[in-house]
Design a protein around this motif. Structure first.
Motif, PDB file in Angstrom:
ATOM      1  N   GLU A 142       0.829  -1.201   0.000  1.00  0.00           N
ATOM      2  CA  GLU A 142       0.000   0.000   0.000  1.00  0.00           C
ATOM      3  C   GLU A 142       0.864   1.252   0.000  1.00  0.00           C
ATOM      4  O   GLU A 142       0.542   2.250  -0.667  1.00  0.00           O
ATOM      5  CB  GLU A 142      -0.914  -0.002   1.233  1.00  0.00           C
ATOM      6  CG  GLU A 142      -2.003  -1.062   1.178  1.00  0.00           C
ATOM      7  CD  GLU A 142      -2.922  -0.989   2.380  1.00  0.00           C
ATOM      8  OE1 GLU A 142      -2.953   0.070   3.039  1.00  0.00           O
ATOM      9  OE2 GLU A 142      -3.614  -1.984   2.650  1.00  0.00           O
ATOM     10  N   LEU A 143       1.958   1.229   0.749  1.00  0.00           N
ATOM     11  CA  LEU A 143       2.854   2.374   0.786  1.00  0.00           C
ATOM     12  C   LEU A 143       3.473   2.626  -0.581  1.00  0.00           C
ATOM     13  O   LEU A 143       3.583   3.776  -1.032  1.00  0.00           O
ATOM     14  CB  LEU A 143       3.947   2.141   1.829  1.00  0.00           C
ATOM     15  CG  LEU A 143       5.005   3.242   1.965  1.00  0.00           C
ATOM     16  CD1 LEU A 143       4.356   4.567   2.326  1.00  0.00           C
ATOM     17  CD2 LEU A 143       6.047   2.856   3.000  1.00  0.00           C
ATOM     18  N   ALA A 144       3.887   1.557  -1.260  1.00  0.00           N
ATOM     19  CA  ALA A 144       4.472   1.707  -2.593  1.00  0.00           C
ATOM     20  C   ALA A 144       3.450   2.301  -3.562  1.00  0.00           C
ATOM     21  O   ALA A 144       3.777   3.160  -4.394  1.00  0.00           O
ATOM     22  CB  ALA A 144       4.964   0.355  -3.108  1.00  0.00           C
ATOM     23  N   ARG A 149       1.432   7.095  -6.570  1.00  0.00           N
ATOM     24  CA  ARG A 149       0.372   8.083  -6.784  1.00  0.00           C
ATOM     25  C   ARG A 149       0.897   9.493  -6.515  1.00  0.00           C
ATOM     26  O   ARG A 149       0.607  10.430  -7.257  1.00  0.00           O
ATOM     27  CB  ARG A 149      -0.812   7.785  -5.871  1.00  0.00           C
ATOM     28  CG  ARG A 149      -1.987   8.741  -6.053  1.00  0.00           C
ATOM     29  CD  ARG A 149      -3.069   8.482  -5.036  1.00  0.00           C
ATOM     30  NE  ARG A 149      -4.147   9.458  -5.140  1.00  0.00           N
ATOM     31  CZ  ARG A 149      -5.072   9.657  -4.215  1.00  0.00           C
ATOM     32  NH1 ARG A 149      -5.049   8.939  -3.116  1.00  0.00           N
ATOM     33  NH2 ARG A 149      -6.017  10.559  -4.384  1.00  0.00           N
ATOM     34  N   LEU A 150       1.692   9.626  -5.447  1.00  0.00           N
ATOM     35  CA  LEU A 150       2.265  10.923  -5.123  1.00  0.00           C
ATOM     36  C   LEU A 150       3.182  11.398  -6.234  1.00  0.00           C
ATOM     37  O   LEU A 150       3.158  12.577  -6.620  1.00  0.00           O
ATOM     38  CB  LEU A 150       3.031  10.834  -3.799  1.00  0.00           C
ATOM     39  CG  LEU A 150       3.774  12.098  -3.354  1.00  0.00           C
ATOM     40  CD1 LEU A 150       2.811  13.269  -3.178  1.00  0.00           C
ATOM     41  CD2 LEU A 150       4.544  11.838  -2.071  1.00  0.00           C
ATOM     42  N   GLN A 151       4.005  10.488  -6.767  1.00  0.00           N
ATOM     43  CA  GLN A 151       4.913  10.855  -7.855  1.00  0.00           C
ATOM     44  C   GLN A 151       4.128  11.310  -9.080  1.00  0.00           C
ATOM     45  O   GLN A 151       4.488  12.290  -9.735  1.00  0.00           O
ATOM     46  CB  GLN A 151       5.817   9.681  -8.211  1.00  0.00           C
ATOM     47  CG  GLN A 151       6.845  10.004  -9.298  1.00  0.00           C
ATOM     48  CD  GLN A 151       7.751   8.833  -9.596  1.00  0.00           C
ATOM     49  OE1 GLN A 151       7.626   7.773  -9.004  1.00  0.00           O
ATOM     50  NE2 GLN A 151       8.681   9.002 -10.521  1.00  0.00           N
ATOM     51  N   THR A 152       3.038  10.605  -9.391  1.00  0.00           N
ATOM     52  CA  THR A 152       2.207  10.985 -10.535  1.00  0.00           C
ATOM     53  C   THR A 152       1.624  12.376 -10.342  1.00  0.00           C
ATOM     54  O   THR A 152       1.621  13.211 -11.262  1.00  0.00           O
ATOM     55  CB  THR A 152       1.075   9.965 -10.731  1.00  0.00           C
ATOM     56  OG1 THR A 152       1.634   8.682 -10.979  1.00  0.00           O
ATOM     57  CG2 THR A 152       0.192  10.355 -11.907  1.00  0.00           C
ATOM     58  N   LEU A 153       1.117  12.639  -9.146  1.00  0.00           N
ATOM     59  CA  LEU A 153       0.534  13.950  -8.861  1.00  0.00           C
ATOM     60  C   LEU A 153       1.591  15.051  -8.927  1.00  0.00           C
ATOM     61  O   LEU A 153       1.321  16.163  -9.401  1.00  0.00           O
ATOM     62  CB  LEU A 153      -0.139  13.932  -7.483  1.00  0.00           C
ATOM     63  CG  LEU A 153      -1.410  13.097  -7.379  1.00  0.00           C
ATOM     64  CD1 LEU A 153      -1.885  13.025  -5.934  1.00  0.00           C
ATOM     65  CD2 LEU A 153      -2.517  13.662  -8.267  1.00  0.00           C
ATOM     66  N   GLN A 154       2.793  14.729  -8.444  1.00  0.00           N
ATOM     67  CA  GLN A 154       3.854  15.725  -8.508  1.00  0.00           C
ATOM     68  C   GLN A 154       4.239  16.031  -9.946  1.00  0.00           C
ATOM     69  O   GLN A 154       4.494  17.191 -10.303  1.00  0.00           O
ATOM     70  CB  GLN A 154       5.076  15.215  -7.732  1.00  0.00           C
ATOM     71  CG  GLN A 154       4.874  15.216  -6.224  1.00  0.00           C
ATOM     72  CD  GLN A 154       6.045  14.587  -5.480  1.00  0.00           C
ATOM     73  OE1 GLN A 154       6.755  13.732  -6.033  1.00  0.00           O
ATOM     74  NE2 GLN A 154       6.247  14.983  -4.241  1.00  0.00           N
ATOM     75  N   LEU A 193      -3.919  14.547  -0.436  1.00  0.00           N
ATOM     76  CA  LEU A 193      -2.690  13.786  -0.231  1.00  0.00           C
ATOM     77  C   LEU A 193      -1.769  14.476   0.775  1.00  0.00           C
ATOM     78  O   LEU A 193      -1.230  13.840   1.685  1.00  0.00           O
ATOM     79  CB  LEU A 193      -1.971  13.606  -1.565  1.00  0.00           C
ATOM     80  CG  LEU A 193      -0.757  12.666  -1.546  1.00  0.00           C
ATOM     81  CD1 LEU A 193      -1.197  11.259  -1.201  1.00  0.00           C
ATOM     82  CD2 LEU A 193      -0.057  12.683  -2.898  1.00  0.00           C
ATOM     83  N   MET A 194      -1.605  15.786   0.620  1.00  0.00           N
ATOM     84  CA  MET A 194      -0.706  16.528   1.520  1.00  0.00           C
ATOM     85  C   MET A 194      -1.204  16.532   2.955  1.00  0.00           C
ATOM     86  O   MET A 194      -0.409  16.569   3.898  1.00  0.00           O
ATOM     87  CB  MET A 194      -0.533  17.968   1.026  1.00  0.00           C
ATOM     88  CG  MET A 194       0.195  18.079  -0.309  1.00  0.00           C
ATOM     89  SD  MET A 194       0.235  19.771  -0.941  1.00  0.00           S
ATOM     90  CE  MET A 194       1.379  20.521   0.203  1.00  0.00           C
ATOM     91  N   LEU A 195      -2.515  16.464   3.132  1.00  0.00           N
ATOM     92  CA  LEU A 195      -3.085  16.473   4.483  1.00  0.00           C
ATOM     93  C   LEU A 195      -3.408  15.065   4.979  1.00  0.00           C
ATOM     94  O   LEU A 195      -3.936  14.910   6.077  1.00  0.00           O
ATOM     95  CB  LEU A 195      -4.359  17.328   4.514  1.00  0.00           C
ATOM     96  CG  LEU A 195      -4.173  18.809   4.184  1.00  0.00           C
ATOM     97  CD1 LEU A 195      -5.506  19.526   4.145  1.00  0.00           C
ATOM     98  CD2 LEU A 195      -3.238  19.482   5.185  1.00  0.00           C
ATOM     99  N   GLY A 196      -3.092  14.053   4.156  1.00  0.00           N
ATOM    100  CA  GLY A 196      -3.430  12.679   4.527  1.00  0.00           C
ATOM    101  C   GLY A 196      -2.245  11.949   5.111  1.00  0.00           C
ATOM    102  O   GLY A 196      -1.173  12.505   5.362  1.00  0.00           O
ATOM    103  N   GLN A 197      -2.448  10.656   5.318  1.00  0.00           N
ATOM    104  CA  GLN A 197      -1.398   9.823   5.883  1.00  0.00           C
ATOM    105  C   GLN A 197      -1.473   8.438   5.276  1.00  0.00           C
ATOM    106  O   GLN A 197      -2.493   8.034   4.727  1.00  0.00           O
ATOM    107  CB  GLN A 197      -1.520   9.743   7.403  1.00  0.00           C
ATOM    108  CG  GLN A 197      -2.845   9.182   7.889  1.00  0.00           C
ATOM    109  CD  GLN A 197      -2.959   9.225   9.405  1.00  0.00           C
ATOM    110  OE1 GLN A 197      -2.261   9.971  10.067  1.00  0.00           O
ATOM    111  NE2 GLN A 197      -3.838   8.425   9.953  1.00  0.00           N
ATOM    112  N   SER A 198      -0.376   7.691   5.382  1.00  0.00           N
ATOM    113  CA  SER A 198      -0.295   6.337   4.844  1.00  0.00           C
ATOM    114  C   SER A 198      -1.127   5.391   5.688  1.00  0.00           C
ATOM    115  O   SER A 198      -1.536   5.736   6.805  1.00  0.00           O
ATOM    116  CB  SER A 198       1.165   5.870   4.819  1.00  0.00           C
ATOM    117  OG  SER A 198       1.608   5.639   6.151  1.00  0.00           O
ATOM    118  N   PRO A 199      -1.383   4.165   5.193  1.00  0.00           N
ATOM    119  CA  PRO A 199      -2.132   3.185   5.997  1.00  0.00           C
ATOM    120  C   PRO A 199      -1.477   2.901   7.336  1.00  0.00           C
ATOM    121  O   PRO A 199      -2.143   2.514   8.290  1.00  0.00           O
ATOM    122  CB  PRO A 199      -2.133   1.932   5.097  1.00  0.00           C
ATOM    123  CG  PRO A 199      -2.006   2.464   3.706  1.00  0.00           C
ATOM    124  CD  PRO A 199      -1.112   3.675   3.819  1.00  0.00           C
ATOM    125  N   ALA A 200      -0.154   3.083   7.409  1.00  0.00           N
ATOM    126  CA  ALA A 200       0.545   2.846   8.667  1.00  0.00           C
ATOM    127  C   ALA A 200       0.478   4.047   9.605  1.00  0.00           C
ATOM    128  O   ALA A 200       0.995   3.997  10.713  1.00  0.00           O
ATOM    129  CB  ALA A 200       2.006   2.488   8.391  1.00  0.00           C
TER     130      ALA A 200
END
Length: 248
Positions: A142-144, A149-154, A193-200
Motif C-alpha cells: 500500500e505504501l508503494a 500516486r504521489l509521484q504521478t501527482l507531482q 494527499l498533503m493532508l493525509g497519511q499512509s495506511p501505517a
C-alpha cells in the motif's frame, strides 16, 4: 473477614492453580463453595469466568495424566496414580512454571511469572509472527502504491506549473469548464494527499491543515498573481468541495 490468599505458593492443588491462572483468586472461596469435586467441574455455571476456569483445570489435569506435569502429595513429588482423585494432590510452583513455559508460552500469569519476566520476555507465537509478516507485506504494498500516486501527482503539478507560466496573464484568457474541473480535481487530490497519511499512520507531508499550506505558499511566493490568502482559500475550498461531490 477472610484472610486474602497468597498469590504465589510453593505448591498448589490443581483447582488452586487453575483459579489463579484464570485470574479469579479473589473469588476463590465462592468457587470452592460452588463445586463438589475440584477435578470434575460443572460444564456450565452462572459465574463470571467459569468457562476459562474450567478450561484451565482441564489443561492441568490433562498434563498430569499424560506425564507432562510432575505431581505429588502435599508438595512432595510422587508418581502415584492413586493421587489423581485425592484432595491432597499438589503441583510444585517450579514444575508448573516450567510446564507452562514449554506448553503455553503465550501465557504468563502473574502468580507464576514476575512482572519483569512478563515485560522482558514477551512471547510471539508462530501464528502471530506469520500474521504480522503478512500484514507488514500488505502495508509495504500500500505504501508503494501511495508513493507512485504521489509521484504521478507531482509530475502533473510540474506540467501544470509549466503551462501556467506560458498562459498570458490577461482578462481575455479563459478556460473551459472541463479544464476548470480538471484543475480542481488536481488541486483537490493534492490537498487530500498533503493532508493525509499512509495506511501505517505516517503523514505524507509536514502540513496538518489547509491554513498551514496557504501560509507556506504565501511565504515562498508572495507577490505572484493569485498567491493571496483569500484567493488560495477560495480555490482550495472549491477544489475540496468538488472532490467530495465525486466521492460515492
Amino acid at each position: 473477614m477472610h484472610d486474602r490468599p497468597p498469590v504465589s505458593k510453593v505448591y498448589y492443588r490443581p483447582i488452586e492453580a487453575a483459579i489463579r491462572w484464570a485470574g479469579l483468586l479473589k473469588q476463590k472461596i465462592e468457587i470452592l463453595r460452588l463445586i463438589s469435586s475440584p477435578r470434575h467441574l460443572p460444564t456450565t455455571l452462572n459465574f463470571p469466568g467459569w468457562a476459562e476456569l474450567r478450561l484451565c483445570t482441564e489443561r492441568i489435569y490433562d498434563a498430569i495424566f499424560n506425564g507432562e506435569l510432575p505431581y505429588g502429595c502435599n508438595g512432595i513429588t510422587q508418581n502415584d496414580k492413586a493421587l489423581w482423585d485425592s484432595p491432597d494432590l499438589t503441583i510444585r510452583h517450579l514444575d508448573l512454571k516450567r510446564w507452562m513455559r514449554d506448553h503455553y508460552p503465550e501465557e504468563r500469569p502473574a502468580f507464576l511469572f514476575s512482572r519483569r519476566e512478563r515485560i522482558a520476555h514477551p512471547v510471539i507465537t508462530l501464528e502471530t509472527g506469520q500474521a504480522m509478516l503478512v500484514e507488514r507485506q500488505a502495508l509495504k504494498a500500500e505504501l508503494a502504491q501511495c508513493r507512485r500516486r504521489l509521484q504521478t501527482l507531482q509530475e502533473q503539478h510540474h506540467v501544470l506549473s509549466k503551462q501556467v507560466e506560458v498562459i498570458p496573464a490577461c482578462n481575455e484568457c479563459s478556460i473551459t469548464d472541463r479544464a476548470e474541473s480538471t484543475y480542481q480535481h488536481i488541486i483537490g487530490s493534492m490537498l487530500d494527499l498533503m493532508l493525509g497519511q499512509s495506511p501505517a499512520g505516517t503523514p505524507y507531508s509536514c502540513f496538518r491543515t489547509q491554513e498551514a499550506i496557504v501560509s507556506a505558499l504565501i511565504a515562498h511566493h508572495d507577490g505572484i498573481m493569485g498567491i493571496t490568502e483569500r484567493t488560495l482559500n477560495g480555490k482550495f475550498a472549491q477544489a475540496r468541495r468538488r472532490m467530495r461531490s465525486l466521492t460515492p
